[in-house]
Write an enzyme that holds these catalytic residues in place. Structure first.
Site, PDB file in Angstrom:
ATOM      1  N   TRP A  61       0.822  -1.217   0.000  1.00 61.17           N
ATOM      2  CA  TRP A  61       0.000   0.000   0.000  1.00 61.17           C
ATOM      3  C   TRP A  61       0.857   1.269   0.000  1.00 61.17           C
ATOM      4  O   TRP A  61       0.500   2.256  -0.604  1.00 61.17           O
ATOM      5  CB  TRP A  61      -0.924   0.015   1.223  1.00 61.17           C
ATOM      6  CG  TRP A  61      -1.883  -1.131   1.235  1.00 61.17           C
ATOM      7  CD1 TRP A  61      -3.032  -1.257   0.508  1.00 61.17           C
ATOM      8  CD2 TRP A  61      -1.757  -2.330   2.002  1.00 61.17           C
ATOM      9  NE1 TRP A  61      -3.634  -2.457   0.783  1.00 61.17           N
ATOM     10  CE2 TRP A  61      -2.875  -3.141   1.696  1.00 61.17           C
ATOM     11  CE3 TRP A  61      -0.831  -2.805   2.913  1.00 61.17           C
ATOM     12  CZ2 TRP A  61      -3.075  -4.383   2.278  1.00 61.17           C
ATOM     13  CZ3 TRP A  61      -1.027  -4.041   3.489  1.00 61.17           C
ATOM     14  CH2 TRP A  61      -2.139  -4.817   3.163  1.00 61.17           C
ATOM     15  N   HIS A  62       1.966   1.253   0.739  1.00 56.37           N
ATOM     16  CA  HIS A  62       2.719   2.492   0.953  1.00 56.37           C
ATOM     17  C   HIS A  62       4.203   2.390   0.626  1.00 56.37           C
ATOM     18  O   HIS A  62       4.918   3.359   0.826  1.00 56.37           O
ATOM     19  CB  HIS A  62       2.559   2.961   2.400  1.00 56.37           C
ATOM     20  CG  HIS A  62       1.142   3.176   2.823  1.00 56.37           C
ATOM     21  ND1 HIS A  62       0.332   4.118   2.234  1.00 56.37           N
ATOM     22  CD2 HIS A  62       0.374   2.547   3.748  1.00 56.37           C
ATOM     23  CE1 HIS A  62      -0.861   4.077   2.802  1.00 56.37           C
ATOM     24  NE2 HIS A  62      -0.863   3.131   3.710  1.00 56.37           N
ATOM     25  N   SER A  63       4.683   1.246   0.170  1.00 54.48           N
ATOM     26  CA  SER A  63       6.120   1.096  -0.069  1.00 54.48           C
ATOM     27  C   SER A  63       6.450   0.828  -1.534  1.00 54.48           C
ATOM     28  O   SER A  63       7.578   0.474  -1.851  1.00 54.48           O
ATOM     29  CB  SER A  63       6.686  -0.039   0.804  1.00 54.48           C
ATOM     30  OG  SER A  63       6.700   0.336   2.153  1.00 54.48           O
TER      31      SER A  63
END
Length: 598
Positions: A16-18
């Protein structure tokens, strides 16, 4: 201009965020895409983007959000499409951008003066600086591209395709271009999976050595891609005999004790205690020292059995993630020492292999094998892997706190209680009504609940460090006691005091930076962390119409092993209720209530 966080190397973001998605964005005509690697470039590129006429996707590596640098000279605008030469070299051209620039600089430092590397920070993906790369490749005649994105249809492939399809560059190349890239996989949630997928210093160093070792024989060379996986499995051969460990320290191997990665955003820690002295025997999993981060004290355990060497730090020092703390003498061989890769040359002689698990097989060249240490110790992995975090947010009106603050200023103009104290008081009152947030989760996953409880306050320190001030038995304090002890605890923590962390809930805030909302981490033994955002105006429902009101956003992260969503929502609503109805307690009334509890 769309300004967004980008990339990995801060564990916990997962798919999701990396992720790094610059190639997908660069695919669309008309969009400019930039990825700075330094605060100065971030400021200069942002100035250019804001003053331009075209849409710009501005991807900021997440670690830059924690980076603070002082510049003596004024920041200047950076034109789009102009790369930055970081180092001057003559042996090989290394192209990187974003997070991989930092990794490339670390790789160059590790090689030292053995190979002359010219590092180019691309900075701007669309448009990109073809001339700078062409000029450098003309000079070095070798090219390596390091990217965080997936290999498939990537910017790195675009650069290599351009260089190899330009006749004058193709004629100059004496080594096939190499792409060091993330494989075609998602980033894993567990930090060990994240770092395993991404380019690291060892892979970049291996690519540089491999490029330089290549002979000028076009008939037998092919373009190489380092995807983090082997194209062909090398044969590992156990040595015929291994020297037995002895009691003599001089003959033992030296293992470094380093600060492990402890979660997203944690960049340093304070040494709280050194538990072993030089010469002490050390068993596997023995605790060597303790370090304190923003929200917990962690023991660092030994991954080897042996004898304690020297400490390279002392109690009270602030150490960076990955920094060496000391040494350990051990008779154990590391994994890389226990095995070696051998390959037989055409003449039948055994030569040192150039194949690693991160590179495709290349029978025509050879380099040395390098040890790779695990990114995380077993202790940190075990603790962080147990937490099941969940987060919810709710807005609370700010009127009552403002009114109480103004009333306090009139009564105590020199030293009125702050809004932070009032919010902390409201949290304590909510904890009294919600037992799950008076619980602690111990190292053996045992959950305990107390009638009397502490409260933690996250405190910002110099050098972008965090510590936690603790108000012990917070529920037993009268309002005057609570205000006094709150101030003393925060001041003592800023002065270097380290409190034992047994607070079920920790309060943190970045309101001073204008941050409205955030998703804090929760670290055992705590079961919840409350982020308090800065006051801002929102439209909120009021009967049949909406009205504008000043609110603060409360963001509660909780450990789902201890609390379910409904319980956490009820607790957050109780905090909201306490804040919206806050009035400074009268000494007599609240003193009687405290005495009754006692």
């Amino acid at each position: 201009v769309i300004y967004a966080p980008y990339g990995a190397y801060l564990p916990g973001g997962s798919l999701w965020h990396s992720q790094a998605n610059e190639s997908a964005l660069a695919h669309y005509p008309g969009l400019n895409v930039v990825i700075p690697s330094t605060p100065a470039d971030a400021a200069g590129l942002l100035w250019t983007a804001m003053h331009g006429e075209d849409p710009v996707i501005f991807l900021i590596p997440k670690h830059l959000l924690w980076a603070e640098h002082e510049y003596a000279k004024p920041i200047r605008a950076v034109p789009l499409g102009r790369a930055r030469q970081c180092t001057n070299g003559s042996d090989v051209t290394l192209v990187a951008w974003g997070n991989t620039v930092e990794k490339s600089l670390e790789a160059i430092a590790k090689i030292d003066n053995e190979i002359s590397v010219e590092l180019i920070d691309l900075r701007s993906i669309v448009p990109w600086d073809k001339t700078a790369i062409e000029d450098s490749v003309h000079k070095t005649r070798r090219l390596i591209v390091v990217q965080e994105d997936t290999e498939n249809c990537s910017v790195g492939q675009m650069i290599i395709s351009h260089v190899t399809s330009t006749p004058e560059l193709w004629d100059e190349l004496i080594s096939p271009p190499i792409l060091v890239s993330k494989a075609n996989v998602m980033i894993g949630y567990n930090p060990i999976y994240e770092y395993a997928a991404l380019p690291d210093v060892e892979r970049i160093v291996a690519a540089i050595r491999r490029s330089v070792a290549t002979k000028h024989e076009r008939a037998v060379v092919a373009a190489g891609v380092d995807r983090g996986r082997a194209a062909a499995e090398p044969e590992f051969i156990r040595p015929a005999s291994a020297p037995p460990p002895t009691a003599d320290i001089a003959s033992r191997r030296v293992q470094s004790i380093t600060v492990p990665v402890m979660g997203e955003g944690i960049r340093n820690a304070k040494i709280v205690s050194l538990l072993k002295k030089q010469g002490d025997p050390v068993a596997l999993d023995d605790e060597l020292c303790e370090v304190e981060t923003d929200k917990a004290v962690y023991p660092i355990q030994s991954s080897f059995a042996g004898v304690m060497g020297e400490w390279k730090t002392k109690v009270g020092d602030t150490v960076e993630i990955g920094q060496e703390l000391g040494t350990l003498f051990t008779g154990e061989a590391s994994l890389a020492d226990q095995f070696h890769v051998a390959e037989v040359s055409a003449e039948g002689k055994t030569v040192e292999a150039a194949v690693s698990a991160a590179e495709p097989s290349d029978r025509g060249r050879h380099v040395r094998h390098y040890n790779i240490e695990p990114a995380l110790s077993p202790t940190i992995m075990r603790k962080l892997s147990h937490v099941i975090p969940a987060n919810l947010q709710i807005d609370a009106r700010w009127d009552a706190i403002q009114e109480a603050r103004e009333a306090a200023k009139k009564k105590e103009p020199k030293n009125p209680p702050s809004p932070s104290v009032m919010i902390a008081w409201s949290v304590v009152r909510a904890m009294e009504k919600h037992a799950p947030f008076r619980r602690l989760i111990l190292e053996d996953d045992q959950i305990v609940q107390n009638d009397d409880f502490d409260l933690g306050i996250a405190v910002a320190l110099e050098g972008d460090r965090l510590a936690t001030a603790v108000i012990t038995n917070a529920n037993k304090k009268s309002w005057p006691e609570f205000v006094k002890i709150y101030g003393e605890a925060v001041a003592a923590t800023r002065g270097g005091r380290v409190d034992a962390m047994n607070a079920p809930v920790v309060i943190t805030s970045l309101g001073a930076f204008g941050v409205k909302a955030g998703a804090p981490i929760v670290v055992p033994p705590s079961v919840g962390t409350l982020f308090v955002g800065t006051a801002h105006r929102e439209l909120i429902p009021n009967k049949n119409k909406n009205e504008s009101a000043e609110v603060i956003t409360l963001s509660l992260t909780f450990d789902h092993r201890v609390v379910n969503g409904a319980g956490a929502a009820a607790f957050a609503n109780e905090i909201k209720k306490q804040i919206e109805g806050f009035k400074i307690p009268s000494g007599a009334a609240h003193g009687a209530a405290i005495a009754k509890k006692r």
